[in-house]
Scaffold this motif. Structure first.
Motif, PDB file in Angstrom:
ATOM      1  N   VAL A 577       0.840  -1.207   0.000  1.00  0.00           N
ATOM      2  CA  VAL A 577       0.000   0.000   0.000  1.00  0.00           C
ATOM      3  C   VAL A 577       0.869   1.249   0.000  1.00  0.00           C
ATOM      4  CG1 VAL A 577      -1.721   1.283   1.317  1.00  0.00           C
ATOM      5  CG2 VAL A 577      -1.891  -1.209   1.139  1.00  0.00           C
ATOM      6  N   ILE A 578       1.930   1.226   0.823  1.00  0.00           N
ATOM      7  CA  ILE A 578       2.870   2.357   0.823  1.00  0.00           C
ATOM      8  C   ILE A 578       3.545   2.482  -0.537  1.00  0.00           C
ATOM      9  CG2 ILE A 578       4.977   3.245   1.891  1.00  0.00           C
ATOM     10  CD1 ILE A 578       4.153   1.836   4.465  1.00  0.00           C
ATOM     11  N   GLY A 579       3.863   1.354  -1.163  1.00  0.00           N
ATOM     12  CA  GLY A 579       4.483   1.388  -2.489  1.00  0.00           C
ATOM     13  C   GLY A 579       3.573   1.976  -3.540  1.00  0.00           C
ATOM     14  N   VAL A 580       2.293   1.637  -3.502  1.00  0.00           N
ATOM     15  CA  VAL A 580       1.337   2.210  -4.461  1.00  0.00           C
ATOM     16  C   VAL A 580       1.227   3.719  -4.265  1.00  0.00           C
ATOM     17  CG1 VAL A 580      -1.094   2.268  -5.127  1.00  0.00           C
ATOM     18  CG2 VAL A 580       0.044   0.060  -4.737  1.00  0.00           C
ATOM     19  N   ALA A 581       1.116   4.158  -3.008  1.00  0.00           N
ATOM     20  CA  ALA A 581       1.026   5.592  -2.730  1.00  0.00           C
ATOM     21  C   ALA A 581       2.288   6.318  -3.177  1.00  0.00           C
ATOM     22  CB  ALA A 581       0.771   5.816  -1.242  1.00  0.00           C
ATOM     23  N   TRP A 582       3.444   5.738  -2.926  1.00  0.00           N
ATOM     24  CA  TRP A 582       4.713   6.351  -3.332  1.00  0.00           C
ATOM     25  C   TRP A 582       4.823   6.427  -4.854  1.00  0.00           C
ATOM     26  CZ3 TRP A 582       8.672   9.156  -1.739  1.00  0.00           C
ATOM     27  CH2 TRP A 582       9.878   9.115  -2.428  1.00  0.00           C
ATOM     28  N   THR A 583       4.418   5.380  -5.537  1.00  0.00           N
ATOM     29  CA  THR A 583       4.473   5.378  -7.008  1.00  0.00           C
ATOM     30  C   THR A 583       3.538   6.431  -7.597  1.00  0.00           C
ATOM     31  OG1 THR A 583       4.979   3.004  -6.963  1.00  0.00           O
ATOM     32  CG2 THR A 583       4.196   3.929  -9.044  1.00  0.00           C
ATOM     33  N   ASN A 584       2.335   6.556  -7.042  1.00  0.00           N
ATOM     34  CA  ASN A 584       1.399   7.582  -7.527  1.00  0.00           C
ATOM     35  C   ASN A 584       1.956   8.986  -7.326  1.00  0.00           C
ATOM     36  OD1 ASN A 584      -0.410   5.596  -8.296  1.00  0.00           O
ATOM     37  ND2 ASN A 584      -1.560   5.681  -6.377  1.00  0.00           N
ATOM     38  N   SER A 606       6.267  -5.093  -2.982  1.00  0.00           N
ATOM     39  CA  SER A 606       5.400  -6.212  -2.565  1.00  0.00           C
ATOM     40  C   SER A 606       6.169  -7.483  -2.270  1.00  0.00           C
ATOM     41  CB  SER A 606       4.371  -6.509  -3.677  1.00  0.00           C
ATOM     42  OG  SER A 606       3.654  -5.350  -4.024  1.00  0.00           O
ATOM     43  N   MET A 607       7.499  -7.433  -2.273  1.00  0.00           N
ATOM     44  CA  MET A 607       8.311  -8.634  -2.144  1.00  0.00           C
ATOM     45  C   MET A 607       8.508  -9.057  -0.683  1.00  0.00           C
ATOM     46  SD  MET A 607       9.140  -9.891  -5.063  1.00  0.00           S
ATOM     47  CE  MET A 607       7.446  -9.531  -5.522  1.00  0.00           C
ATOM     48  N   PRO A 608       8.705 -10.368  -0.454  1.00  0.00           N
ATOM     49  CA  PRO A 608       9.030 -10.859   0.905  1.00  0.00           C
ATOM     50  C   PRO A 608      10.484 -10.572   1.244  1.00  0.00           C
ATOM     51  CG  PRO A 608       9.029 -12.669  -0.645  1.00  0.00           C
ATOM     52  CD  PRO A 608       8.586 -11.457  -1.426  1.00  0.00           C
TER      53      PRO A 608
END
Length: 662
Positions: A577-584, A606-608
């Motif tokens: 979720v943080i990655g999606v927000a950062w990418t946007n 999203s990686m482990p």
């Protein structure tokens, strides 16, 4: 590109995951049935790290990036730092809320800090180059972006030495064990001591065996028998010094027993396996019936000497081999060595049987620990972790030697220092004959003396300068740039960002003379690196499956499951979720404009956790029955890869439909 419905987006997102998990499962089976043993796996890992991965990164970066992509490269480096910072913060949050056991605090920090941004993202992006969502060129550029992420992580992990974080858990454990003795270790030591005492008693029993003497009496001349009996009596009476006088046959068996069974005394004490049962591993299956469960070592050796089971021994046959009669003690020893021990007891046969036995048993995490553990070398000072380790291994087994073999640093220091005030001799003093190069510094001819004087003096001065200004950390970083993986990425970035250098490898807008085939003159290097680099991701995923197959859980600290569940949820649910927000946000600022860049960004978030943590933890784990840190890590990894299939499918389906508008 036409829009696709939700069902198609879900299928497109899941299909690469199915392929990845299938390869991981094959690797799991290869390790589970010991087709790929731990030793072989480490060899493959070294090959990937030192040859295949550098080829992949160099090829993808040079082919798909240029100086026009400097902004994207900078954004990826910044995003990687943000990703690592977010993971560390979530680890600390988990420790605060879940009260992580102190035995795994630094393992928790490392697990949150470094994700698996090598095999999984590259494999996923390469699976989407069929034109449905991304073209082949876009997919290759996405692989290049993933290589930049991997380079940043490798720089922090290896050059800055952050891989050593997991070792702090073991330092704390060592302090605790020093203050409070461990009952289990004390019991194991007592068992080992009892085992050694029993072994010596059994050896004496074999030497004094009356039946052996009676059978020798039937076949050997009196003088020879007398010599043999004297050797046995001397063996019993002279203690430690008598081993050299033991008949060669007994010495051979004694060496065999010592090398095969006493080297792993702790494991033998833990498994509580008797000596007779251990020796039965090397006896033909039909001979087992001849050895009762209550038999002694002498009974075992009598079975060895039985002609029915390959033991045509001197105890049953005349003292004659190939027509030659053995009349002295030396020949008797030789005869015992070659005739009393069956052919299947040779060293080569033992190794083959040991390998066969290893392949037949279930693999475990102990195999990884035994292969990678360097605790003994660290405790004895043989391995200094403050200095760079060998550069051609995934985890070095010794410190790198940066001084030429013909002139060692300590030789030069002793050569160019005065005895009175320990000052370095000047070059003029040596040149004028006031001081000579000592004999322990080898030179090819007399003219080399001046060369070594200058070179040695310079090295010593640089070494002293580094120590005085505490710049060892800078040397550590610089030397680790010589690692093949770091070097491949570094050379790739340099060649990609310099137009005229890149034009030597691939066709660009810069005009250079081409080869007769219409390709750049160094294009063969691109073919070479592409051909080798294609093996990187399949091998990496197979090794990942093998690592998961060897994980096992024996004991967990109290309250650890709460930590594992919380960190898994934060890493695979909140971090994307943080990655999606950062990418946007990057897209709104026009810092990340292309679609494949945004997709790789979300995929990476999203990686482990990085699987390399298993090997770093094994590096610090002592060989023995207890390995709490490895047990904690096993639970955490198994939990992550069970959840990853679901979480990754949801996140990437959302990315395709919302972020990319597919």
């Amino acid at each position: 590109m036409s829009s696709i419905d939700l069902g198609a987006a879900i299928y497109i997102a899941i299909k690469p995951i199915l392929k990845i998990y299938s390869i991981i499962f094959v690797g799991y089976l290869l390790a589970r049935y010991n087709i790929v043993t731990t030793e072989i796996a480490r060899g493959i890992s070294n090959m990937v790290v030192n040859a295949i991965l550098p080829c992949l990164t160099f090829n993808k970066i040079v082919t798909n990036l240029s100086w026009h992509d400097i902004k994207e490269i900078g954004v990826i480096v910044l995003s990687a730092i943000v990703l690592f910072a977010v993971g560390t913060a979530l680890s600390l949050l988990t420790n605060y809320v879940a009260k992580t056991p102190k035995e795994w605090f630094w393992g928790l920090v490392f697990a949150g800090l470094f994700p698996n941004i090598s095999d999984l993202p590259i494999a996923y992006v390469q699976s989407m180059d069929n034109g449905t969502v991304f073209t082949e060129d876009e997919s290759n550029k996405g692989v290049a972006y993933s290589c930049i992420f991997l380079t940043v992580q490798s720089f922090l992990m290896m050059n800055f030495g952050l891989w050593r974080l997991v070792g702090y858990d073991f330092e704390k454990a060592d302090d605790d064990s020093d203050s409070i003795p461990d009952d289990s270790d004390r019991v194991a030591n007592n068992n080992i001591k009892d085992k050694n005492d029993d072994y010596m008693e059994t050896t004496s029993e074999i030497i004094k065996n009356k039946e052996l003497n009676e059978r020798l009496d039937e076949n050997l001349p009196n003088k020879t028998l007398h010599d043999e009996q004297s050797a046995m009596d001397n063996t019993i009476s002279h203690g430690q010094e008598t081993f050299d006088t033991v008949p060669e046959s007994l010495r051979s068996i004694d060496s065999l027993y010592s090398s095969e069974f006493l080297n792993n005394e702790a494991d033998s004490a833990h498994d509580n396996v008797s000596r007779v049962e251990s020796l039965q591993l090397f006896i033909p299956e039909a001979a087992h019936k001849r050895i009762p469960s209550t038999s002694t070592m002498s009974d075992v050796f009598k079975t060895f000497s039985d002609p029915l089971f390959g033991g045509s021994s001197a105890y049953d046959q005349p003292s004659r081999i190939d027509g030659q009669v053995f009349q002295n003690n030396t020949n008797l020893k030789q005869m015992h060595t070659f005739s009393s021990i069956p052919s299947y007891m040779s060293v080569g046969s033992l190794r083959k049987r040991r390998t066969s036995k290893t392949r037949s048993r279930k693999p475990s995490i102990n195999d990884v620990i035994e292969e990678y553990s360097a605790v003994d070398r660290i405790k004895t000072g043989e391995l200094d972790l403050s200095k760079p380790l060998t550069l051609t291994e995934d985890i070095g087994t010794s410190n790198v030697n940066i001084v030429r073999a013909d002139v060692k640093m300590h030789d030069l220091e002793s050569a160019y220092q005065k005895d009175d005030d320990s000052q370095i001799h000047s070059f003029e003093e040596i040149k004028n004959g006031v001081h000579n190069v000592p004999s322990n510094v080898e030179t090819e001819n007399s003219s080399d003396a001046e060369h070594y004087a200058i070179k040695g003096s310079l090295k010593i001065r640089v070494n002293n300068f580094i120590r005085e200004h505490k710049l060892e950390w800078l040397v550590y970083i610089a030397i680790n740039f010589c690692r093949p993986a770091s070097l491949g990425a570094l050379l790739g970035i340099i060649c990609a960002l310099v137009p005229y250098l890149k034009a030597l490898f691939v066709i660009t807008y810069v005009h250079v003379h081409l080869a007769p085939d219409g390709e750049p003159v160094l294009n063969f290097l691109m073919d070479f690196t592409a051909y080798i680099g294609n093996a990187c991701i399949p091998l990496g995923l197979l090794m990942l499956g093998g690592t998961l197959a060897r994980l096992e859980i024996k004991s967990l600290p109290k309250g650890f499951m709460k930590t594992a569940v919380m960190l898994t949820a934060l890493k695979l649910a909140l971090t994307p979720v943080i990655g999606v927000a950062w990418t946007n946000k990057l897209a709104d600022l026009n810092w990340l404009e292309n679609r494949i860049g945004r997709f790789v960004m979300i995929l990476t978030f999203s990686m482990p956790s990085a699987t390399a943590q298993v090997y770093f933890t094994a590096f610090y784990t002592p060989v023995g029955p207890k390995h709490v840190q490895m047990d904690c890590l096993s639970v955490f990894f198994l939990m992550q890869y069970c959840v990853l299939f679901i979480s990754l499918s949801i996140v990437l389906t959302y990315a395709l439909k919302v972020n990319l508008g597919v």
